[in-house]
Design a protein around this motif. Structure first.
Motif, PDB file in Angstrom:
ATOM      1  N   TRP A 228       0.583  -1.239   0.762  1.00  0.00           N
ATOM      2  CA  TRP A 228      -0.136   0.304   0.229  1.00  0.00           C
ATOM      3  C   TRP A 228       0.710   0.839   0.148  1.00  0.00           C
ATOM      4  CZ3 TRP A 228      -0.865   3.874   4.325  1.00  0.00           C
ATOM      5  CH2 TRP A 228      -2.084   4.345   3.942  1.00  0.00           C
ATOM      6  N   LEU A 229       1.756   1.263   0.381  1.00  0.00           N
ATOM      7  CA  LEU A 229       2.961   2.552   0.817  1.00  0.00           C
ATOM      8  C   LEU A 229       3.617   2.730  -0.768  1.00  0.00           C
ATOM      9  CD1 LEU A 229       4.324   2.244   4.322  1.00  0.00           C
ATOM     10  CD2 LEU A 229       3.404   4.012   3.507  1.00  0.00           C
ATOM     11  N   GLY A 230       3.714   0.892  -1.462  1.00  0.00           N
ATOM     12  CA  GLY A 230       4.496   1.462  -2.116  1.00  0.00           C
ATOM     13  C   GLY A 230       3.401   1.850  -3.443  1.00  0.00           C
ATOM     14  N   ALA A 231       2.192   1.629  -3.092  1.00  0.00           N
ATOM     15  CA  ALA A 231       1.506   2.353  -4.431  1.00  0.00           C
ATOM     16  C   ALA A 231       0.858   3.899  -4.304  1.00  0.00           C
ATOM     17  CB  ALA A 231       0.132   1.731  -3.876  1.00  0.00           C
ATOM     18  N   LEU A 232       1.174   4.116  -2.619  1.00  0.00           N
ATOM     19  CA  LEU A 232       0.498   5.441  -2.737  1.00  0.00           C
ATOM     20  C   LEU A 232       1.785   6.528  -3.088  1.00  0.00           C
ATOM     21  CD1 LEU A 232      -0.236   5.639   0.993  1.00  0.00           C
ATOM     22  CD2 LEU A 232      -1.452   6.482  -1.004  1.00  0.00           C
ATOM     23  N   GLN A 233       3.043   5.884  -3.657  1.00  0.00           N
ATOM     24  CA  GLN A 233       4.685   6.794  -4.155  1.00  0.00           C
ATOM     25  C   GLN A 233       3.983   6.434  -6.033  1.00  0.00           C
ATOM     26  OE1 GLN A 233       7.678   6.082  -2.171  1.00  0.00           O
ATOM     27  NE2 GLN A 233       6.798   4.298  -0.980  1.00  0.00           N
ATOM     28  N   ASP A 234       3.477   6.030  -6.161  1.00  0.00           N
ATOM     29  CA  ASP A 234       3.090   5.237  -7.373  1.00  0.00           C
ATOM     30  C   ASP A 234       2.204   6.970  -8.205  1.00  0.00           C
ATOM     31  OD1 ASP A 234       1.910   4.964  -9.837  1.00  0.00           O
ATOM     32  OD2 ASP A 234       2.863   2.515  -9.989  1.00  0.00           O
ATOM     33  N   ARG A 235       2.934   7.127  -9.246  1.00  0.00           N
ATOM     34  CA  ARG A 235       1.875   8.144  -9.878  1.00  0.00           C
ATOM     35  C   ARG A 235       0.427   8.260 -10.037  1.00  0.00           C
ATOM     36  NH1 ARG A 235       1.290  11.497 -14.096  1.00  0.00           N
ATOM     37  NH2 ARG A 235       2.053   9.747 -15.497  1.00  0.00           N
ATOM     38  N   GLN A 236       0.229   7.370 -10.670  1.00  0.00           N
ATOM     39  CA  GLN A 236      -0.806   7.062 -11.798  1.00  0.00           C
ATOM     40  C   GLN A 236      -1.922   6.400  -9.956  1.00  0.00           C
ATOM     41  OE1 GLN A 236       0.683   5.610 -15.276  1.00  0.00           O
ATOM     42  NE2 GLN A 236      -1.566   7.209 -15.770  1.00  0.00           N
ATOM     43  N   ILE A 237      -1.343   5.388  -9.555  1.00  0.00           N
ATOM     44  CA  ILE A 237      -2.108   4.904  -9.032  1.00  0.00           C
ATOM     45  C   ILE A 237      -2.376   5.715  -7.372  1.00  0.00           C
ATOM     46  CG2 ILE A 237      -2.269   2.433  -7.404  1.00  0.00           C
ATOM     47  CD1 ILE A 237      -2.790   2.500 -10.783  1.00  0.00           C
TER      48      ILE A 237
ATOM     49  N   LEU B 287     -14.798   1.054 -12.510  1.00  0.00           N
ATOM     50  CA  LEU B 287     -13.360   1.407 -12.539  1.00  0.00           C
ATOM     51  C   LEU B 287     -12.876   1.815 -13.567  1.00  0.00           C
ATOM     52  CD1 LEU B 287     -11.576  -1.014 -11.719  1.00  0.00           C
ATOM     53  CD2 LEU B 287     -12.005  -2.575 -13.745  1.00  0.00           C
ATOM     54  N   GLU B 288     -14.080   2.213 -14.820  1.00  0.00           N
ATOM     55  CA  GLU B 288     -13.867   3.330 -15.974  1.00  0.00           C
ATOM     56  C   GLU B 288     -13.435   4.052 -15.767  1.00  0.00           C
ATOM     57  OE1 GLU B 288     -16.507   1.010 -15.479  1.00  0.00           O
ATOM     58  OE2 GLU B 288     -15.823  -0.382 -17.502  1.00  0.00           O
ATOM     59  N   SER B 289     -14.074   5.052 -14.813  1.00  0.00           N
ATOM     60  CA  SER B 289     -14.292   6.366 -13.952  1.00  0.00           C
ATOM     61  C   SER B 289     -12.880   6.488 -13.588  1.00  0.00           C
ATOM     62  CB  SER B 289     -15.233   6.665 -13.133  1.00  0.00           C
ATOM     63  OG  SER B 289     -15.308   6.284 -12.588  1.00  0.00           O
ATOM     64  N   LEU B 290     -12.195   5.178 -12.151  1.00  0.00           N
ATOM     65  CA  LEU B 290     -11.272   5.906 -11.645  1.00  0.00           C
ATOM     66  C   LEU B 290     -10.030   6.076 -12.723  1.00  0.00           C
ATOM     67  CD1 LEU B 290     -11.153   3.419  -8.888  1.00  0.00           C
ATOM     68  CD2 LEU B 290     -10.807   6.129  -8.942  1.00  0.00           C
ATOM     69  N   ALA B 291      -9.915   4.941 -13.819  1.00  0.00           N
ATOM     70  CA  ALA B 291      -8.845   4.919 -15.009  1.00  0.00           C
ATOM     71  C   ALA B 291      -8.579   5.977 -15.975  1.00  0.00           C
ATOM     72  CB  ALA B 291      -9.119   3.604 -15.510  1.00  0.00           C
ATOM     73  N   ALA B 292      -9.602   6.259 -16.033  1.00  0.00           N
ATOM     74  CA  ALA B 292      -9.370   7.671 -16.738  1.00  0.00           C
ATOM     75  C   ALA B 292      -9.424   9.168 -15.993  1.00  0.00           C
ATOM     76  CB  ALA B 292     -11.274   7.971 -17.603  1.00  0.00           C
ATOM     77  N   ALA B 293      -9.233   8.996 -14.970  1.00  0.00           N
ATOM     78  CA  ALA B 293      -9.252  10.104 -13.512  1.00  0.00           C
ATOM     79  C   ALA B 293      -7.362  10.369 -13.714  1.00  0.00           C
ATOM     80  CB  ALA B 293      -9.669   9.956 -12.456  1.00  0.00           C
ATOM     81  N   VAL B 294      -6.202   9.053 -13.516  1.00  0.00           N
ATOM     82  CA  VAL B 294      -5.114   9.061 -14.206  1.00  0.00           C
ATOM     83  C   VAL B 294      -4.690   8.595 -14.882  1.00  0.00           C
ATOM     84  CG1 VAL B 294      -5.932   8.517 -10.838  1.00  0.00           C
ATOM     85  CG2 VAL B 294      -5.829   6.609 -13.117  1.00  0.00           C
ATOM     86  N   ALA B 295      -5.274   9.273 -16.188  1.00  0.00           N
ATOM     87  CA  ALA B 295      -5.089   8.887 -17.744  1.00  0.00           C
ATOM     88  C   ALA B 295      -4.730   7.238 -18.145  1.00  0.00           C
ATOM     89  CB  ALA B 295      -4.340  10.103 -18.229  1.00  0.00           C
ATOM     90  N   MET B 296      -5.323   6.541 -18.122  1.00  0.00           N
ATOM     91  CA  MET B 296      -4.826   4.982 -18.134  1.00  0.00           C
ATOM     92  C   MET B 296      -6.312   4.351 -19.067  1.00  0.00           C
ATOM     93  SD  MET B 296      -2.981   3.790 -14.029  1.00  0.00           S
ATOM     94  CE  MET B 296      -2.224   2.093 -15.330  1.00  0.00           C
ATOM     95  N   SER B 297      -5.871   3.597 -19.203  1.00  0.00           N
ATOM     96  CA  SER B 297      -6.768   2.546 -19.530  1.00  0.00           C
ATOM     97  C   SER B 297      -7.236   1.875 -18.398  1.00  0.00           C
ATOM     98  CB  SER B 297      -5.913   1.847 -21.409  1.00  0.00           C
ATOM     99  OG  SER B 297      -5.682   0.906 -21.107  1.00  0.00           O
ATOM    100  N   ARG B 298      -8.748   0.706 -18.793  1.00  0.00           N
ATOM    101  CA  ARG B 298      -9.347   0.204 -18.021  1.00  0.00           C
ATOM    102  C   ARG B 298      -8.066  -0.889 -17.634  1.00  0.00           C
ATOM    103  NH1 ARG B 298     -12.834  -3.874 -18.008  1.00  0.00           N
ATOM    104  NH2 ARG B 298     -14.245  -4.004 -16.054  1.00  0.00           N
ATOM    105  N   SER B 299      -7.797  -1.367 -18.545  1.00  0.00           N
ATOM    106  CA  SER B 299      -6.942  -2.606 -18.336  1.00  0.00           C
ATOM    107  C   SER B 299      -6.167  -2.875 -17.676  1.00  0.00           C
ATOM    108  CB  SER B 299      -7.020  -3.723 -20.285  1.00  0.00           C
ATOM    109  OG  SER B 299      -6.476  -2.925 -20.813  1.00  0.00           O
ATOM    110  N   ALA B 300      -5.541  -1.091 -17.990  1.00  0.00           N
ATOM    111  CA  ALA B 300      -3.840  -1.373 -17.894  1.00  0.00           C
ATOM    112  C   ALA B 300      -4.172  -0.676 -15.530  1.00  0.00           C
ATOM    113  CB  ALA B 300      -2.949  -0.405 -18.273  1.00  0.00           C
TER     114      ALA B 300
END
Length: 247
Positions: A129-138, A155-168
């Motif tokens: 979790w701490l490492g994930a917080l330091q990931d820019r998009q996650i 899932l789609e709205s969260l992915a869009a909010a961080v400029a990623m595709s849904r699957s990625a």
């Protein structure tokens, strides 16, 4: 954060109360120094207990080591550390109007900076979790969930909010956090709900709405799946536990 009384040297309170500690000078003498020579150092000691009540803070504390030691020699630009400690000691020795608030805020800064330093250096803070917080998009997605739990996230709205595709986004969130994004959202909402239910006079409908559920029934079902008991039963258990602590 809310501070409660700790070691005899002093205590802080989230409500801004501070009981000024008695801070005797601690004089230490190096081998070879003669009586009457300037002391090696004067070191006032300030002690306090810190309790974190917010669900995110409690989760963070559970990941911290038993001790975090800060060596000023290893802190870049350590002047802030020395200055903060000196100001806290001065405020404790000579109470002035607003001194309680000053000490409370300075204590907050010291705790935050200590945790920041540990996160930046500790290998175990770079994963989970701490490492994930330091990931820019996650990390951004986690922040959005925590700031706006009532929002109708998908899932789609969260992915869009961080400029990623849904699957990625889905794959990377699960890899970094250890659970799917929607599961994390539900877990976060339930942790908040458990905290909100403790408030005197809390209404189930209000808690359900704040947690992002459109009906009490939907919220109650989700809460029971997560906690194993209904919201009302959880509130009663918490009230009984609080009463036992008071007695």
């Amino acid at each position: 954060m809310r501070r409660q009384s700790g070691a005899p040297a002093g205590s802080t309170s989230g409500r801004g109360r501070w009981r000024a500690p008695r801070l005797p000078d601690v004089r230490c003498q190096r081998s070879g120094e003669t009586d009457g020579a300037p002391p090696w150092h004067l070191r006032p000691m300030v002690c306090a207990a810190v309790r974190f009540e917010h669900p995110a803070a409690r989760h963070l504390v559970s990941l911290l080591p038993p001790q975090i030691v800060i060596d000023a020699a290893d802190v870049p630009d350590a002047d802030w550390l020395h200055g903060t400690l000196r100001l806290m000691a001065a405020e404790a020795r000579q109470p002035r109007p607003g001194g309680e608030t000053v000490i409370t805020r300075l204590a907050d800064i010291l705790v935050i900076q200590a945790i920041r330093g540990w996160i930046a250096q500790a290998p175990q803070a770079q994963t989970g979790w701490l490492g994930a917080l330091q990931d820019r998009q996650i990390g951004r997605a986690i922040t959005l969930i925590q700031r706006e739990p009532a929002r109708d996230w998908t899932l789609e709205s969260l992915a869009a909010a961080v400029a990623m595709s849904r699957s990625a986004f889905a794959a990377r969130f699960t890899e970094r956090v250890g659970m799917p994004a929607m599961q994390y959202l539900t877990q976060w909402r339930m942790q908040l709900a458990q905290s909100w239910l403790q408030a005197p006079g809390a209404l189930l409908a209000d808690v359900a709405e704040r947690a992002g559920y459109r009906s009490e029934a939907a919220f109650s079902r989700a809460f029971k799946r997560h906690a194993g008991i209904a919201p009302g039963a959880a509130r009663g258990a918490q009230a009984r536990a609080a009463g036992a602590e008071i007695r």
